[in-house]
Design an enzyme around this catalytic site. Structure first.
Site, short mmCIF file in Angstrom:
data_model
loop_
_atom_site.label_atom_id
_atom_site.label_comp_id
_atom_site.label_asym_id
_atom_site.label_seq_id
_atom_site.Cartn_x
_atom_site.Cartn_y
_atom_site.Cartn_z
N GLU A 1 -15.71 -7.78 -1.04
CA GLU A 1 -15.01 -6.91 -0.24
C GLU A 1 -15.77 -6.88 1.23
O GLU A 1 -15.51 -5.97 1.94
CB GLU A 1 -15.16 -5.65 -0.78
CG GLU A 1 -14.42 -5.34 -1.98
CD GLU A 1 -14.42 -4.07 -2.68
OE1 GLU A 1 -15.14 -3.16 -2.18
OE2 GLU A 1 -13.40 -3.72 -3.05
N GLU B 1 -10.69 -6.72 -9.45
CA GLU B 1 -10.77 -5.28 -10.01
C GLU B 1 -9.65 -4.59 -10.00
O GLU B 1 -8.62 -4.52 -9.11
CB GLU B 1 -12.01 -4.65 -9.01
CG GLU B 1 -13.21 -5.39 -8.86
CD GLU B 1 -14.17 -4.62 -7.80
OE1 GLU B 1 -14.08 -3.67 -7.65
OE2 GLU B 1 -14.93 -5.33 -7.42
#
Ligand code: GAL
Length: 799
Positions: free
Chosen positions: A377, A449
Site C-alpha cells: 500500500e 485484501e
C-alpha cells in the site's frame, strides 16, 4: 554444508550493558526462537518490545575443524542485528524478516571457547523498513527464528535454484563457492520414493553453472490438490570421488502464470482463494518454532480449505513455506513494509536488499507463485520499483511480480495489479470494477485484501454482527468467483492480530480475523470451509436464542454447509429440508442457505388450514419475525390480502405469531439440523438453551519432539454447551497448570472470550511425559497428556 543448531545455550538481557557484552554480567538463559518480551494479549504496551537487547553464547570449536569454513546463520532477527565474534563485529543486518549468514572462519579460535554476541535493536528504527511511520501490526523483537553454525569445505555448493519451465525439464542453476576445477558436480532428481528419475554430471569450471537441464518424462505435476515434490540433490565430489558437499532442494513441477483473464496453474485456469496471514501468536509475538508454523498451514488447508495464502506483509518462516510446498498452498509473498517509503536512499537500498534476500532465500519453493516487490500500500515510486522489479526478474525468470496497492490506476511496473478492495459495506456491490482500478487491461488483476477493517468482529460481538461478518466474506467471494477477470482474492485476514495504538480496538488488537489469535474459529471460517468437497461442514448463523435479538426475532439467518441439503427438526418434528440453491450466491460451489422457515407445515397441521392458506399466513408471519417494525410494504399488503381472502382476523394473526413463530411464553424449542450428503447424515448441529457447560480442547499434537530446538503444541480451548456450541457468554477465567516435561507459554490463567481461548505448551529439554490441567470454576477439569522426545541436535553432532 552441515547445519548445526545453535538455538540452545543463549543468555539474554533486555538492555545490553558492557558487562553483559564482556560475559561478566548476568543474563537470562533462553532458547531460540525467542521473543525479547512476553506480552499480554489485551492492552499490550507497544513500547515494551522496543529495546537494544543482547544475546550471547559460548561456542566451543574443536581443533579438528581447522581448515574447514564456518559460518553463523540467523533465520530471523528483528530488527537490526550486529553480530560480534570474540568482541569483533563481523556483520550488521538490517531488517527482521529475512535470514542472513556471515563467514567466521578467520574470526574463530579453534580448540577453544568463542564468544558470540548479538546486539539486537528491536526498536522501530525509522532508518529500516517497515519503520518510519505508523504500521498496522506489532513488530515485536528478538532472535525469533532458529540460528545455525554452518560447516563447509573450502569449496561448497552455495546455492541451487531449480525451475520447471515445462513438465519435462528441470532447469538448474548452481553457485559454487571457491570452485575447484578438479571437482565434479553431480545432479540427481529423485522422486517421492527417492528413486533417481534424472541425473547429470558436470566438470566444475567456474563459480556458476546456469541453465543445466535435466529431462524427466511423465513428471507428476505440483498443485494444491496434488503437491507432489521431487528432490534435487547437488553433490560436489573431489577427484577421489569423495563427496565434499551435498545440497538438497524440494522441487515441484508446475507452471504458474497470471494472464489478463486470470491465473493459470499447469495450463489450467485456477481461482485463487486465500487469506492474509501475519506471523504472530499470543504471548510470544513472532517467536514460535517449526511445529506451530506448520500447524498454521494445516489449519489453512484442512480447516479453512483455502488454496492460497498471502504472507502479509513480509517473508515468513521457512517452515511455513516448506509446509505450503508439502501440503499444497499457493503463496503470494512480499517485501517488508507498510504504506511508508522514506525519502532516503539508504532506506530504499534496504528495500532492494530485502527484495533480493527474499528472492534468493525463497525462490525454490514451488508454493510461491508471485513476488510482491512493492511496499504494501505504498505510493508510486517508479525509480525504486523499477529497481525492485529488475532485481526480481534478474534473480527469478520463472515468476511474475506484483505489489499491493490501495491506489487506483497507479503506475504498473509489475505483471499483476494487486489491489486491496475495501469497498464492500455489506449492502453495496461486493467489489469495484476492474476497469476503474487497473490501468492496464492486458495485465492480471488480483484482490490482495478485502473486508478487514470494514467490519471488525470479535468473538464476543452479537450474533447478528458475527453473521454479518460471515456474509460479507461470502458476498465478496461470490463476486470473485463470478468475475472471470479476477485471478483470485485474499480475505483480510486469517486471525486477529496485535497492532499499534493507532489502529485496532483500544486494546491494541485488530479484530479482523476469521479466527481469533489462538486460531479459534469465528463463524466466518465456515464460509471458507464450505468450499471443501471432503470434510462435512454444517453451522448455523444463530444459536436461536430469542433473548439475543430485539423483540425476540432472529431475523436474517443462514446455514453454512457443503452438504446436498439440510434438514431442520424443531422439537424432533421435521420442519423442512433446505436445499443450497441460492440465486444470490450462485457462483459459490456451496452457497450459504438463507433460512427463515422454522415452521414448515406446522400451521397447516395444527390449525387444519388448507395448504394455500397456511402458506400465505406463514409467509406473512415469518416476514414479521424477520423485519419486525420495519416490515416492507409488500408484506403489509400481503397480510391485508390474506386476512380478507382467508377471513383471518388480526387477533388470529397475532395469536398464530406467538404460537408458531415467536416462541415467547412457551418452552424454548430444540432445533436440530442434519446435513445430508448422498442420502446420508454427515453432520449434525443442535441449538437449544441449556446451561450444561464443559471444556473442549483441540490440541495440535500430544507428542512433542525436540529436533533443533524446543517444540510447542497449541491447545485451543472452548467452553461449550451440552450440544458442543460455544457457550458465548461464559467469560470464564481458565486456569492452566503444567507438570512434568512441559511448561506453559504465557500466563497460567486466560479468559474465555466468546467461549474461546487457548494456550501453548513447550518442551524444556527433558525427555518424558507432561500433563496440562485446565480448570475453571464452572466446569469439570480437563487433563491433557503429552510425551516429549529429543531427536539429537547441537554441537555434539561433531563427535
Ligand atoms: C489494509 C492493510 C492491512 C490491514 C488492513 C485492515 O489497508 O494493508 O495491513 O491494515 O488494511 O483492513
Amino acid at each position: 554444508m552441515r547445519k548445526i543448531s545453535i538455538c540452545d545455550g543463549w543468555s539474554f538481557i533486555e538492555n545490553i550493558t558492557d558487562e553483559f557484552f564482556n560475559f561478566t554480567g548476568e543474563g537470562t538463559a533462553v532458547r531460540l526462537p525467542h521473543t525479547c518480551k512476553e506480552v499480554p494479549v489485551h492492552y499490550m504496551e507497544e513500547s515494551s518490545c522496543q529495546m537494544i537487547c543482547g544475546y550471547r553464547r559460548h561456542l566451543e570449536i574443536p581443533e579438528t575443524l581447522k581448515g574447514r569454513r564456518l559460518f553463523l546463520q540467523f533465520d530471523g532477527a528483528a530488527h537490526v542485528a550486529e553480530i560480534f565474534v570474540n568482541d569483533e563485529k563481523v556483520m550488521t543486518h538490517n531488517g527482521g524478516y529475512t535470514a542472513f549468514r556471515v563467514e567466521v572462519t578467520d574470526k574463530l579460535v579453534y580448540g577453544a571457547e568463542n564468544r558470540i554476541v548479538v546486539r539486537l535493536n528491536t526498536r522501530e528504527d525509522a532508518n529500516v523498513p517497515p519503520f518510519g511511520h505508523v504500521i498496522d501490526y506489532m513488530t515485536y523483537g528478538g532472535l525469533y527464528r532458529e540460528a545455525w553454525l554452518l560447516l563447509a569445505d573450502q569449496s561448497y555448493v552455495e546455492d541451487v535454484f531449480v525451475r520447471t519451465p515445462d513438465m519435462n525439464h528441470a532447469l538448474i542453476d548452481v553457485t559454487i563457492s571457491q570452485p575447484d576445477t578438479n571437482h565434479t558436480l553431480e545432479l540427481y532428481l529423485l522422486d517421492k520414493q527417492k528413486k533417481v528419475v534424472g541425473q547429470k554430471s558436470l566438470k566444475v569450471s567456474g563459480a556458476s553453472i546456469t541453465n543445466c537441464s535435466i529431462a524427466v518424462s511423465n513428471s507428476h505435476a505440483w498443485s494444491p490438490e496434488t503437491p507432489y515434490l521431487y528432490t534435487l540433490v547437488a553433490m560436489l565430489k573431489n577427484h577421489n570421488e569423495d563427496i565434499i558437499d551435498e545440497y538438497n532442494v524440494s522441487v515441484g513441477f508446475r507452471q504458474a502464470v497470471f494472464r489478463s483473464d486470470g491465473f493459470y496453474l499447469n495450463g489450467k485456469k485456477y481461482k485463487i482463494r486465500g487469506v492474509n496471514r501475519h506471523q504472530s501468536y499470543p504471548h510470544v509475538g513472532y517467536a514460535m518454532p517449526a511445529s506451530m508454523q506448520i500447524e498454521d498451514v494445516r489449519i489453512l488447508k484442512e480447516e479453512l480449505h483455502v488454496n492460497a495464502v498471502r504472507t502479509s506483509h513480509y517473508p515468513q518462516s521457512k517452515h511455513f513455506l516448506a509446509a505450503c510446498d508439502r501440503m499444497g498452498l499457493l503463496v503470494f509473498t512480499e517485501t517488508p513494509g507498510w504504506q511508508h517509503i522514506k525519502n532516503d536512499e539508504e532506506w530504499k537500498q534496504i528495500v532492494c536488499e530485502n527484495v533480493e534476500e527474499m528472492i534468493l532465500q525463497y525462490r525454490n519453493h514451488p508454493s510461491i507463485i508471485l513476488w510482491g516487490v512493492r511496499v504494501n500500500e505504498s505510493q508510486d515510486d517508479d525509480v525504486l520499483y523499477s529497481k525492485t522489479n529488475e532485481i526480481a526478474r534478474r534473480l527469478d525468470q520463472s515468476r511474475q511480480t506484483s505489489g499491493v496497492r490501495f491506489l487506483w490506476r497507479s503506475s504498473l511496473l509489475e505483471d499483476v495489479y494487486a489491489f486491496n478492495d475495501f469497498s464492500h459495506t455489506g449492502k453495496n456491490g461486493a467489489l469495484l470494477p476492474r476497469w476503474l482500478i487497473s490501468p492496464n487491461k492486458k495485465k492480471a488483476y488480483l484482490i490482495a485484501e478485502f473486508n478487514g477493517h470494514m467490519f471488525p468482529t470479535k468473538a464476543t460481538d452479537t450474533p447478528t454482527h458475527r453473521l454479518s461478518h460471515a456474509i460479507r466474506h461470502a458476498n465478496v467471494l461470490n463476486e470473485v468467483y463470478k468475475r472471470e477477470d479476477i485471478a483470485g482474492a485474499f480475505g483480510w485476514c486469517m486471525f486477529d492480530y496485535q497492532t499499534h495504538g493507532d489502529f485496532g480496538s483500544g486494546d491494541r488488537i485488530c479484530y479482523h480475523g476469521i479466527m481469533d489469535m489462538y486460531r479459534n474459529h469465528k463463524l466466518a471460517t465456515k464460509v471458507y470451509a464450505s468450499f471443501s468437497e471432503e470434510t462435512p461442514v454444517l453451522e448455523v448463523g444463530s444459536d436461536m436464542h430469542i433473548g439475543d435479538y430485539p423483540g425476540g426475532s432472529v431475523g436474517e439467518n443462514y446455514i453454512f454447509t457443503n452438504a446436498d441439503s439440510v434438514r431442520l427438526y424443531k422439537n424432533e418434528r421435521m420442519i423442512r429440508e433446505f436445499m443450497p440453491v441460492n440465486n444470490k450466491y450462485r457462483y459459490l460451489p456451496h452457497p450459504p442457505i438463507e433460512f427463515y422457515d422454522t415452521v414448515g407445515n406446522v400451521i397447516e397441521e395444527g390449525e387444519k388450514y388448507s395448504h394455500k392458506k397456511a402458506e400465505a399466513i406463514k409467509e406473512c408471519l415469518l416476514a414479521i419475525q424477520r423485519f419486525g417494525t420495519a416490515l416492507p410494504p409488500k408484506y403489509i399488503f400481503k397480510a391485508m390480502w390474506v386476512m380478507l381472502r382467508h377471513l383471518v382476523s388480526p387477533v388470529t394473526f397475532y395469536k398464530l405469531f406467538f404460537k408458531y413463530i415467536e416462541n415467547w411464553g412457551v418452552s424454548a424449542p430444540v432445533y436440530r439440523f442434519e446435513a445430508i450428503k448422498n442420502g446420508q447424515v454427515v453432520a449434525e448441529v443442535t441449538k437449544a438453551s441449556n446451561a450444561n457447560i464443559h471444556l473442549d480442547t483441540t490440541v495440535s499434537g500430544t507428542t512433542l519432539t525436540e529436533v533443533n530446538t524446543f517444540d510447542v503444541a497449541s491447545v485451543r480451548i472452548r467452553v461449550v454447551d451440552a450440544n458442543n456450541n460455544n457457550a458465548t457468554y461464559s467469560h470464564l477465567p481458565i486456569f492452566l497448570k503444567a507438570e512434568g516435561a512441559i511448561e506453559i507459554v504465557g500466563p497460567d490463567c486466560v479468559t474465555a472470550e466468546g467461549g474461546m481461548c487457548g494456550t501453548y505448551v513447550k518442551t524444556t529439554g527433558i525427555v518424558g511425559d507432561g500433563t496440562l490441567t485446565i480448570t475453571s470454576n464452572q466446569t469439570e477439569p480437563i487433563q491433557l497428556r503429552f510425551s516429549v522426545k529429543i531427536e539429537g541436535s547441537g554441537i555434539s553432532e561433531w563427535n
